[in-house]
Every structure is written in C-alpha cells, then in structure tokens.
Design a protein around this motif. Structure first.
Motif, mmCIF file in Angstrom:
data_model
loop_
_atom_site.group_PDB
_atom_site.id
_atom_site.type_symbol
_atom_site.label_atom_id
_atom_site.label_comp_id
_atom_site.label_asym_id
_atom_site.label_seq_id
_atom_site.Cartn_x
_atom_site.Cartn_y
_atom_site.Cartn_z
ATOM 1 N N ALA A 267 0.877 -1.126 0.063
ATOM 2 C CA ALA A 267 -0.025 0.226 0.035
ATOM 3 C C ALA A 267 1.443 1.284 0.089
ATOM 4 O O ALA A 267 0.195 1.981 -0.359
ATOM 5 C CB ALA A 267 -1.386 -0.096 1.163
ATOM 6 N N ALA A 268 2.217 1.320 0.967
ATOM 7 C CA ALA A 268 3.180 2.328 0.649
ATOM 8 C C ALA A 268 3.604 3.064 -0.252
ATOM 9 O O ALA A 268 3.531 3.719 -0.927
ATOM 10 C CB ALA A 268 3.593 2.079 2.059
ATOM 11 N N VAL A 269 3.650 1.720 -1.384
ATOM 12 C CA VAL A 269 4.030 2.001 -2.770
ATOM 13 C C VAL A 269 3.119 2.858 -3.967
ATOM 14 O O VAL A 269 4.002 4.009 -4.368
ATOM 15 C CB VAL A 269 4.645 0.461 -3.408
ATOM 16 C CG1 VAL A 269 5.382 0.527 -4.623
ATOM 17 C CG2 VAL A 269 5.956 -0.135 -2.705
ATOM 18 N N ARG A 270 1.775 2.868 -3.618
ATOM 19 C CA ARG A 270 0.673 3.116 -4.340
ATOM 20 C C ARG A 270 1.007 4.402 -3.742
ATOM 21 O O ARG A 270 0.460 5.494 -4.242
ATOM 22 C CB ARG A 270 -0.877 1.943 -3.809
ATOM 23 C CG ARG A 270 -0.673 0.730 -4.858
ATOM 24 C CD ARG A 270 -1.833 0.493 -4.887
ATOM 25 N NE ARG A 270 -1.705 -0.945 -5.545
ATOM 26 C CZ ARG A 270 -1.836 -2.217 -5.047
ATOM 27 N NH1 ARG A 270 -1.597 -2.138 -3.816
ATOM 28 N NH2 ARG A 270 -1.980 -2.826 -5.454
ATOM 29 N N VAL A 271 0.867 4.736 -2.087
ATOM 30 C CA VAL A 271 0.907 5.996 -2.246
ATOM 31 C C VAL A 271 2.051 6.809 -2.259
ATOM 32 O O VAL A 271 2.312 7.519 -2.691
ATOM 33 C CB VAL A 271 0.797 6.043 -0.267
ATOM 34 C CG1 VAL A 271 0.992 7.076 0.236
ATOM 35 C CG2 VAL A 271 -0.818 4.933 0.398
ATOM 36 N N VAL A 272 3.352 6.642 -2.117
ATOM 37 C CA VAL A 272 4.326 7.244 -2.729
ATOM 38 C C VAL A 272 4.307 7.395 -4.003
ATOM 39 O O VAL A 272 4.167 8.646 -4.595
ATOM 40 C CB VAL A 272 5.552 6.601 -2.235
ATOM 41 C CG1 VAL A 272 6.777 6.888 -2.757
ATOM 42 C CG2 VAL A 272 5.334 6.499 -1.044
ATOM 43 N N ALA A 273 3.449 6.043 -5.002
ATOM 44 C CA ALA A 273 3.844 7.106 -5.717
ATOM 45 C C ALA A 273 2.985 7.988 -6.987
ATOM 46 O O ALA A 273 2.471 8.504 -7.612
ATOM 47 C CB ALA A 273 2.844 5.689 -6.956
ATOM 48 N N ALA A 274 2.107 7.792 -5.702
ATOM 49 C CA ALA A 274 0.615 8.913 -5.799
ATOM 50 C C ALA A 274 1.227 10.507 -6.066
ATOM 51 O O ALA A 274 0.237 11.270 -5.866
ATOM 52 C CB ALA A 274 -0.647 8.558 -5.668
ATOM 53 N N GLY A 275 2.362 10.255 -5.350
ATOM 54 C CA GLY A 275 2.929 11.708 -4.983
ATOM 55 C C GLY A 275 2.695 11.977 -2.725
ATOM 56 O O GLY A 275 3.480 13.428 -2.652
ATOM 57 N N ASP A 276 2.184 10.919 -2.936
ATOM 58 C CA ASP A 276 1.908 11.404 -0.980
ATOM 59 C C ASP A 276 3.170 11.309 0.162
ATOM 60 O O ASP A 276 3.589 10.242 -0.591
ATOM 61 C CB ASP A 276 0.756 11.063 -0.096
ATOM 62 C CG ASP A 276 -0.080 11.156 -0.835
ATOM 63 O OD1 ASP A 276 -0.454 12.323 -1.282
ATOM 64 O OD2 ASP A 276 -2.076 10.504 -0.948
ATOM 65 N N ALA A 277 3.245 10.929 1.562
ATOM 66 C CA ALA A 277 4.135 10.455 1.810
ATOM 67 C C ALA A 277 3.869 9.866 3.366
ATOM 68 O O ALA A 277 2.880 9.827 3.297
ATOM 69 C CB ALA A 277 5.108 12.435 2.849
ATOM 70 N N LEU A 278 4.465 8.606 3.571
ATOM 71 C CA LEU A 278 4.134 8.171 4.148
ATOM 72 C C LEU A 278 4.904 7.070 5.078
ATOM 73 O O LEU A 278 6.080 7.204 4.549
ATOM 74 C CB LEU A 278 3.170 6.896 3.342
ATOM 75 C CG LEU A 278 2.697 6.048 4.692
ATOM 76 C CD1 LEU A 278 1.459 5.510 3.528
ATOM 77 C CD2 LEU A 278 3.657 4.598 5.046
ATOM 78 N N ILE A 279 4.845 7.821 6.435
ATOM 79 C CA ILE A 279 6.565 7.151 7.570
ATOM 80 C C ILE A 279 5.240 5.922 8.798
ATOM 81 O O ILE A 279 4.502 6.271 8.897
ATOM 82 C CB ILE A 279 6.881 8.641 7.593
ATOM 83 C CG1 ILE A 279 7.316 9.629 7.055
ATOM 84 C CG2 ILE A 279 8.231 7.599 8.468
ATOM 85 C CD1 ILE A 279 7.518 11.172 8.119
ATOM 86 N N ALA A 280 6.578 4.606 9.283
ATOM 87 C CA ALA A 280 5.850 4.247 9.639
ATOM 88 C C ALA A 280 5.684 4.704 10.896
ATOM 89 O O ALA A 280 6.368 5.769 11.760
ATOM 90 C CB ALA A 280 7.426 3.384 10.234
ATOM 91 N N PRO A 281 3.915 4.155 11.664
ATOM 92 C CA PRO A 281 3.929 5.094 12.114
ATOM 93 C C PRO A 281 4.606 5.566 14.069
ATOM 94 O O PRO A 281 4.928 6.609 14.815
ATOM 95 C CB PRO A 281 2.904 4.219 13.366
ATOM 96 C CG PRO A 281 1.762 3.491 12.131
ATOM 97 C CD PRO A 281 3.653 3.284 11.293
ATOM 98 N N GLY A 282 5.498 4.532 14.018
ATOM 99 C CA GLY A 282 6.166 4.760 15.558
ATOM 100 C C GLY A 282 7.655 5.462 15.152
ATOM 101 O O GLY A 282 8.074 6.371 15.928
ATOM 102 N N VAL A 283 8.051 5.761 13.881
ATOM 103 C CA VAL A 283 8.695 6.853 13.204
ATOM 104 C C VAL A 283 7.890 8.159 13.251
ATOM 105 O O VAL A 283 8.419 9.039 13.582
ATOM 106 C CB VAL A 283 9.591 5.886 11.984
ATOM 107 C CG1 VAL A 283 10.225 7.096 11.838
ATOM 108 C CG2 VAL A 283 9.614 4.625 11.654
ATOM 109 N N THR A 284 6.748 7.821 12.431
ATOM 110 C CA THR A 284 6.364 9.296 12.755
ATOM 111 C C THR A 284 6.339 9.893 14.487
ATOM 112 O O THR A 284 6.401 11.269 14.365
ATOM 113 C CB THR A 284 5.328 9.160 11.797
ATOM 114 O OG1 THR A 284 4.780 8.400 10.938
ATOM 115 C CG2 THR A 284 4.470 10.554 12.038
ATOM 116 N N ARG A 285 5.660 9.506 15.340
ATOM 117 C CA ARG A 285 5.572 9.974 17.030
ATOM 118 C C ARG A 285 7.096 9.698 17.133
ATOM 119 O O ARG A 285 7.027 11.666 17.542
ATOM 120 C CB ARG A 285 5.214 8.701 17.477
ATOM 121 C CG ARG A 285 3.719 7.667 17.568
ATOM 122 C CD ARG A 285 3.282 7.068 18.080
ATOM 123 N NE ARG A 285 3.657 6.576 18.337
ATOM 124 C CZ ARG A 285 3.189 4.501 17.488
ATOM 125 N NH1 ARG A 285 1.691 5.178 16.719
ATOM 126 N NH2 ARG A 285 4.239 3.740 18.059
#
Length: 224
Positions: free
Chosen positions: A117-135
């Motif tokens: 799912a993250a590959v698709r999110v990033v391909a669409a131009g969005d950003a995604l960081i693992a929840p624990g890392v985001t915190r």
C-alpha cells in the motif's frame, strides 16, 4: 496514470530480500518491478535508465548508501519517488532519508500489505512514514526551541495562504492522504492536488513531509 501499473525499482544488497519483494509484487495487480539494484550507485544508474515511478530503497548498501542514492535520484530528472524500506529505524537514518528527499520511510517488519500500500501511496505523490517513526519525528520536532509556542505564533499567519489552503495544510499535517482530504472537504482529489501544489510553491516546501513539519510549526496541528 490511467490504469498503467506502478513501475518499481528494487534497491537492496540482499538478493533474497529483492527476490521476495519481486515475487510479492508480481502477484499484486497494479505493480510492476522494472529493475533491481544491489548497490546505491546501481540504483542511481538504473533509475535513469528504466525511469521507475517508485524506488524501494534500502539504506545500508556497499559503496554509496541508500541515503546518498536517494539524494541523487530525487535531485535528478527521473521524477521517481523514493520509499526507504530498511531494517534500521534509527533516527539518524530517518532524518537523513527525509533530508535527501525520500517520500516514505518504512521498516521491514511491517505487514506486507502495508508495504504494498505504501508503494501506491508514494507513487501517487503522498508521503508515508511508519507510525512509530512518525511519533518520534514529531516528538523530536516539538522539543526543538524554535517549535515552541512563541515561534508558532510568529508563523501562524502564513501570508499568502488562503483559508482553503490552510484547511488542506492542516489535514496534510494530520497525515491524511489526498483522497482522505477530498472526502473530508467534499472536493475532488484533483482539487486537493492543486491546493497542495500551490502550498509547495507558496511555502517553498520541498515535499509533503516538509509540509507536515510546516503545519506543526504554524500551529495548525498540535503534537499528540
């Protein structure tokens, strides 16, 4: 991309990891592996040759590491987005990858479906960081002296940003995707993308992750 598959380049020095991801993506509609690299330098070269939509990038590789390779790819003309996928979620790696222009940062112990799912999110131009890392990222940012209330008050006005753009920026800061923002504000995804693009230009934001930090700095979103 009007139905075209997301073109993926795999960069990892472990052949078994690349093989596992390749098999996984081969069985996933909408994803296509177009190349594999075992070093950072090879990833940079192949990105220029095969023009992937997304590079799934390991960090620790011989010679040029994944962070330096990410910098070369994002500063180049390929238009590829980089999704860092690593065993190590050390803060130095996180900040290094984001500064280098990575659009996502995941750890390898995440569920396979989440990685796809993250590959698709990033391909669409969005950003995604693992929840624990985001915190940790937001926590560290909130602890910086320049992120305290006095600074937020100075930047809260956001000159030149419209009320609608502030709404979009707030939702970006909360981690919503373009589709989720569109649903929240009852507007089209294309309109959301246009607002985000204007925010990038007005605020000189490098990418969506940078926009999240600016949203916190402006007091639009509160840590926690």
């Amino acid at each position: 991309m009007s139905g075209a598959p997301v073109r993926v380049l795999l960069a990892d020095d472990q052949p078994l990891v690349r093989a596992g991801l390749r098999v996984l993506m081969a069985d996933t509609p909408g994803l296509e592996v177009v190349g594999e690299a075992g070093t950072g330098a090879e990833a940079v070269r192949l990105a220029g040759e095969v023009r992937p939509d997304v590079v799934v990038m390991d960090i620790r590789m011989p010679g040029m590491d994944g962070i330096e390779a990410t910098r070369h790819i994002t500063e180049g003309t390929t238009g590829a987005h980089v999704l860092v996928l690593t065993t190590f979620d050390d803060d130095a790696y996180v900040y290094g990858a984001l500064r280098a222009g990575a659009s996502g940062f995941l750890v390898k112990d995440m569920a396979l479906d989440d990685i796809l799912a993250a590959v698709r999110v990033v391909a669409a131009g969005d950003a995604l960081i693992a929840p624990g890392v985001t915190r940790r990222l937001i926590g560290a940012f909130a602890a910086r002296p320049e992120a305290r209330p006095g600074s937020a008050a100075r930047t809260r006005a956001l000159p030149g940003v419209t009320d609608r753009e502030r709404e979009v920026m707030t939702l970006v800061g909360r981690g919503l995707s373009n589709a989720e923002i569109a649903a929240e504000l009852f507007i089209s995804v294309a309109t959301v993308k246009a607002h985000v693009a204007r925010l990038f230009a007005k605020l000189d934001a490098r990418d969506r992750v940078h926009l999240v930090i600016l949203a916190y700095d402006a007091g639009l979103v509160a840590p926690g």
